[in-house]
Design a protein around this motif. Structure first.
Motif, PDB file in Angstrom:
ATOM      1  N   LYS A   1       0.822  -1.213   0.000  1.00 51.29           N
ATOM      2  CA  LYS A   1       0.000   0.000   0.000  1.00 51.29           C
ATOM      3  C   LYS A   1       0.856   1.263   0.000  1.00 51.29           C
ATOM      4  O   LYS A   1       0.692   2.141  -0.849  1.00 51.29           O
ATOM      5  N   THR A   2       1.772   1.334   0.983  1.00 50.10           N
ATOM      6  CA  THR A   2       2.598   2.543   1.087  1.00 50.10           C
ATOM      7  C   THR A   2       3.460   2.715  -0.161  1.00 50.10           C
ATOM      8  O   THR A   2       3.609   3.831  -0.671  1.00 50.10           O
ATOM      9  N   THR A   3       3.997   1.607  -0.636  1.00 51.84           N
ATOM     10  CA  THR A   3       4.819   1.695  -1.842  1.00 51.84           C
ATOM     11  C   THR A   3       4.020   2.328  -2.974  1.00 51.84           C
ATOM     12  O   THR A   3       4.482   3.264  -3.639  1.00 51.84           O
TER      13      THR A   3
ATOM     14  N   LEU B   1      -4.236   9.689   2.349  1.00 50.44           N
ATOM     15  CA  LEU B   1      -4.082   9.389   3.766  1.00 50.44           C
ATOM     16  C   LEU B   1      -3.563   7.959   3.886  1.00 50.44           C
ATOM     17  O   LEU B   1      -4.269   7.016   3.552  1.00 50.44           O
ATOM     18  N   ASP B   2      -2.325   7.827   4.376  1.00 51.41           N
ATOM     19  CA  ASP B   2      -1.724   6.494   4.459  1.00 51.41           C
ATOM     20  C   ASP B   2      -1.886   5.961   5.882  1.00 51.41           C
ATOM     21  O   ASP B   2      -1.227   6.432   6.798  1.00 51.41           O
ATOM     22  N   GLU B   3      -2.766   5.010   6.049  1.00 48.01           N
ATOM     23  CA  GLU B   3      -3.069   4.405   7.348  1.00 48.01           C
ATOM     24  C   GLU B   3      -3.272   5.459   8.433  1.00 48.01           C
ATOM     25  O   GLU B   3      -2.550   5.480   9.433  1.00 48.01           O
ATOM     26  N   PRO B   4      -4.279   6.307   8.259  1.00 45.08           N
ATOM     27  CA  PRO B   4      -4.449   7.412   9.206  1.00 45.08           C
ATOM     28  C   PRO B   4      -4.890   6.975  10.600  1.00 45.08           C
ATOM     29  O   PRO B   4      -4.760   7.751  11.533  1.00 45.08           O
TER      30      PRO B   4
ATOM     31  N   PRO C   1       1.557  11.318   5.310  1.00 46.69           N
ATOM     32  CA  PRO C   1       2.379  10.115   5.203  1.00 46.69           C
ATOM     33  C   PRO C   1       2.060   9.130   6.328  1.00 46.69           C
ATOM     34  O   PRO C   1       1.506   9.511   7.359  1.00 46.69           O
ATOM     35  N   GLN C   2       2.454   7.879   6.113  1.00 46.08           N
ATOM     36  CA  GLN C   2       2.279   6.880   7.162  1.00 46.08           C
ATOM     37  C   GLN C   2       3.103   7.259   8.388  1.00 46.08           C
ATOM     38  O   GLN C   2       4.219   7.749   8.265  1.00 46.08           O
ATOM     39  N   GLU C   3       2.552   7.046   9.572  1.00 43.36           N
ATOM     40  CA  GLU C   3       3.224   7.338  10.844  1.00 43.36           C
ATOM     41  C   GLU C   3       3.826   8.743  10.874  1.00 43.36           C
ATOM     42  O   GLU C   3       4.951   8.945  11.317  1.00 43.36           O
TER      43      GLU C   3
HETATM   44 MG   LIG Z   1       2.166   1.065   4.781  1.00 43.35          MG
END
Ligand SMILES: [Mg+2]
Ligand SMILES: Nc1ncnc2c1ncn2[C@@H]1O[C@H](COP(=O)(O)OP(=O)(O)O)[C@@H](O)[C@H]1O
Lengths: 354, 369
Positions: free
Chosen positions: A90-92, A201-204, A130-132
């Motif tokens: 997903k993030t990629t 929104l990456d894993e919000p 971004p994620q985290e």
């Molecule tokens: Mg990810």
């Protein structure tokens, strides 16, 4: 800059305002003070109905294929959920669309522009979380929003974002002192400071408790009302069920299913399941139901699960059970959900909580 | 290049700095504390000095000449012993650590030496073997003074040069030595750790990724951060100088070389921080790596103590350390006003700065893999 002449809806005065093409902001009539929301013409860079077009995207790390030749489109104005377990890619994918990583192969069109050559042209029209993500620790919420907004030419009204994201009482708090849920809400707010067309929104909600997660969901649902296209990645099926108009399930770098929630459940779900709790004699019950031709499964503790392919058959099962004098504590019927869709597609569980 | 964006980013760095107890401590209170502390410890003895008792049994023109020469060595305090005293009794009675006797015939022998090359006379140096430290220093000073004296005699010249000896004994006090070292050290710490924070913490926290998708460019970001770093360096220099001037009465000269070295130092250590951040991903580990580099460098580069007090091989080793040239250059420019040396050291610092900063920028991974 573009000029716009508008007639005040209340006092009829003709007033001229100037703004950046594509800017949307609240203006007040100088004579009667009435507020109105203006959209300045121009700045619409999207031409097709798809906000994001990804085709044959591939990303390879050494010997690991993180994203394996995926293609999909995100329509304007929808909340698109990219659902998959940790490490699915997903993030990629999302960071390739955001031009943070380079694809091994394939192309991405964002707002009608090829990101390989024209990413700078779309920066003003996208907002990302971004994620985290952790923002600057020693800035207050307002300072944080002001800082990020000043990086753009096109700036949204900060106060309006603060109200919409329900952050009014925290504006003077330092970011580092906020709870996890608030930090994520500020993160979403940061992604709105340039009044973007698309929000990533990456894993919000990863790592948030259920209450904080719901609060972030409300904030995201609010984005749809504001006309934003939202690209959301998550490994929580409830999140996709609750928020998404369109869901793509990604597994080991491949999109294994795509569609609306209804479509996915219809296509890959197993209808409904009747859970019979605390049967008096589970073994016998299973034999009886199997004889009648049902798909029956023991789920332990004397519980039994009966697959019900069609809603109409619920009553049939119940009457069969009554005739056989089966005793039990209670019954509940659950509709197929995304978890089951994922299980059916991959033979694996989607989300295991850490 | 958008100056407005650079300004906005600068203000944010500034706010983050004044609100962080840790960085305020390291950039202001720590240098102030050390300057007060070290200044107090060493304020009594300007530079270490040794008392040498001398009995002149010859009392000739030559012995006077030699005594004058010894008196010119500022590290030595000469006290005369009356010629009538028995030297061993005197030493015991007064509990002296060391004493020197110029024998009778010292002047005659020197006069004779112009004709007879083999004529020689020995000075007697009495010392307490249990106090190796100071007596050996005194002995080596006497040794080199004799060399000078002999040399002067054979040339038949009365102009006795003491240059080679007087380098160990400058007229400057310890605090004059310490303040430039403290400035160099503080700038090193500020720049390395600041740079590491930006390259590890900001990366882990997604701030760098976020910025990549906003209109701020890499150049604007870097420029803003370097402007802020230079501001911080100047600020802590100012604090250190103020304390030095107000509390210890140090005379500090502000000039172009001083400013140039301070700015070059900022780039130098920011570059080193970027290089560390490139290879060590975790902020804590990177901080440890920075400590492992900067603390030995602090001791070995003559920050707090003159290199002359260290073994020879360490003195040679210091010459590969960038901080050594920073310290020396700052001392040359700010204190001793030796601009030839300031330029020499300054240019070496600039070369180090160019190499490390360019390497840092090139090695930094701006995008993700
Ligand atoms: Mg990810
Ligand atoms: N920079 C990288 N180098 C090597 N492998 C990577 C890198 N980034 C991600 N991966 C791998 O690619 C796969 C997909 O990762 P990611 O896109 O982060 O998944 P998700 O966001 O769905 O959890 C994982 O197996 C991960 O280990």
């Amino acid at each position: 800059m573009v000029d716009m002449n508008v007639r005040c809806p209340r006092c009829g005065e003709i007033v001229s305002f100037s703004g950046i093409p594509g800017e949307r902001r609240v203006v007040s009539c100088p004579s009667c003070g009435t507020d109105a929301r203006l959209s300045f013409p121009g700045g619409e860079i999207q031409t097709s109905e798809n906000t994001i077009e990804v085709s044959h995207l591939r990303k390879v790390y050494d010997d690991l294929i993180a994203v394996d030749d995926i293609s999909f489109n995100v329509k304007k104005g929808e909340i698109f959920a990219f659902l998959g377990p940790n490490g699915a890619g997903k993030t990629t994918t999302v960071e390739i669309i955001e031009s943070i990583r380079k694809p091994t192969a394939g192309s991405v069109k964002l707002l009608g522009k090829d990101i390989k050559t024209q990413f700078n042209a779309v920066k003003e029209y996208i907002g990302i979380l971004p994620q985290e993500f952790h923002s600057f620790e020693r800035l207050t919420v307002r300072e944080t929003l002001v800082y990020f907004s000043k990086l753009y030419k096109k700036q949204a009204n900060i106060d309006e974002i603060i109200t919409a994201m329900d952050l009014t009482e925290y504006t003077k708090k330092l970011y580092r002192n906020l709870s996890g849920g608030l930090k994520q809400r500020v993160g979403v707010a940061i992604s709105l400071v340039n009044d973007p067309d698309v929000v990533f929104l990456d894993e919000p909600t990863t790592g948030l408790d259920p209450k904080a997660r719901r609060e972030v969901w409300m904030v995201i649902a609010n984005l749809r009302k504001r006309g934003k296209t939202v690209f959301l990645t998550t490994h929580y099926m409830e999140e996709a069920e609750f928020l998404a108009d369109h869901i793509a399930i990604i597994h080991k770098g491949n999109i294994i299913a795509e569609g609306s929630l209804e479509e996915l459940i219809d296509q890959y779900g197993t209808g409904s399941t009747m859970h019979i709790k605390k049967c008096k004699d589970p073994m016998e019950t299973i034999d009886i139901l199997k004889e009648k031709g049902y798909d029956v499964l023991s789920t332990g503790n004397g519980d039994i699960a009966v697959k019900i392919p069609h809603k109409e058959r619920v009553l049939e099962v119940l009457s069969d059970m009554r005739h056989a004098c089966i005793e039990y504590e209670n019954i509940d019927i659950r509709r197929s959900n995304l978890e089951e869709v994922f299980l059916n597609l991959t033979g694996a569980k989607l989300a295991e909580e850490k | 290049m958008n100056l407005r964006i650079i300004g906005v980013d600068f203000v944010v760095s500034f706010k983050g700095w004044i609100r962080s107890k840790g960085t305020i401590f390291w950039s202001i209170f720590f240098p102030v504390l050390l300057i007060l502390l070290f200044g107090a410890i060493f304020s009594g003895s300007d530079s270490p000095s040794y008392t040498l008792q001398i009995q002149d049994l010859d009392d000739s023109q030559s012995s006077q000449m030699y005594l004058d020469m010894l008196k010119n060595i500022s590290i030595l305090k000469i006290e005369m012993i009356n010629a009538s005293e028995n030297i061993t009794d005197y030493i015991q009675k007064n509990d002296l650590k060391g004493a020197m006797v110029i024998p009778k015939g010292f002047g005659d022998t020197i006069a004779l030496s112009h004709i007879d090359k083999d004529a020689s006379v020995n000075l007697s140096f009495y010392f307490d073997p249990s106090d190796q430290g100071s007596t050996s220093v005194v002995r080596s000073i006497i040794g080199s003074s004799l060399q000078e004296f002999n040399l002067a005699l054979s040339k038949g010249s009365h102009t006795i040069g003491m240059d080679s000896v007087s380098t160990i004994t400058s007229n400057f006090k310890y605090i004059d030595f310490f303040i430039p070292g403290m400035i160099g050290f503080t700038i090193m710490q500020l720049c390395i750790y600041g740079s590491i924070e930006r390259n590890t913490k900001y990366r882990k926290d997604g701030i760098l990724r976020k910025l990549l998708t906003t209109p701020i460019t890499r150049t604007e970001w870097l420029l803003s951060k370097m402007l802020f770093t230079m501001f911080l360096s100047l600020f802590s220099t100012l604090i250190a100088c103020l304390i030095g001037i107000l509390v210890w009465g140090v005379v500090i000269h502000v000039n172009l070389w001083m400013i140039t070295i301070i700015f070059a130092t900022s780039f130098l250590f920011s570059g080193i921080g970027m290089i560390i951040g490139r290879f060590v991903k975790e902020e804590e580990t990177a901080d440890t790596a920075a400590g492992a580099i900067s603390f030995p460098m602090m001791f070995l580069a003559g920050t707090f103590f003159p290199l002359q007090q260290m073994p020879m091989f360490l003195q040679e080793f210091a010459k590969v350390l960038p901080l050594y040239y920073v310290n020396e250059g700052l001392r040359n420019a700010m204190i001793s006003l030796d601009f030839d040396k300031a330029a020499y050291n300054g240019i070496i610092v600039i070369v180090f700065a160019l190499v490390f900063f360019i390497a840092g920028v090139l090695l930094t991974k701006w995008k993700e893999d």
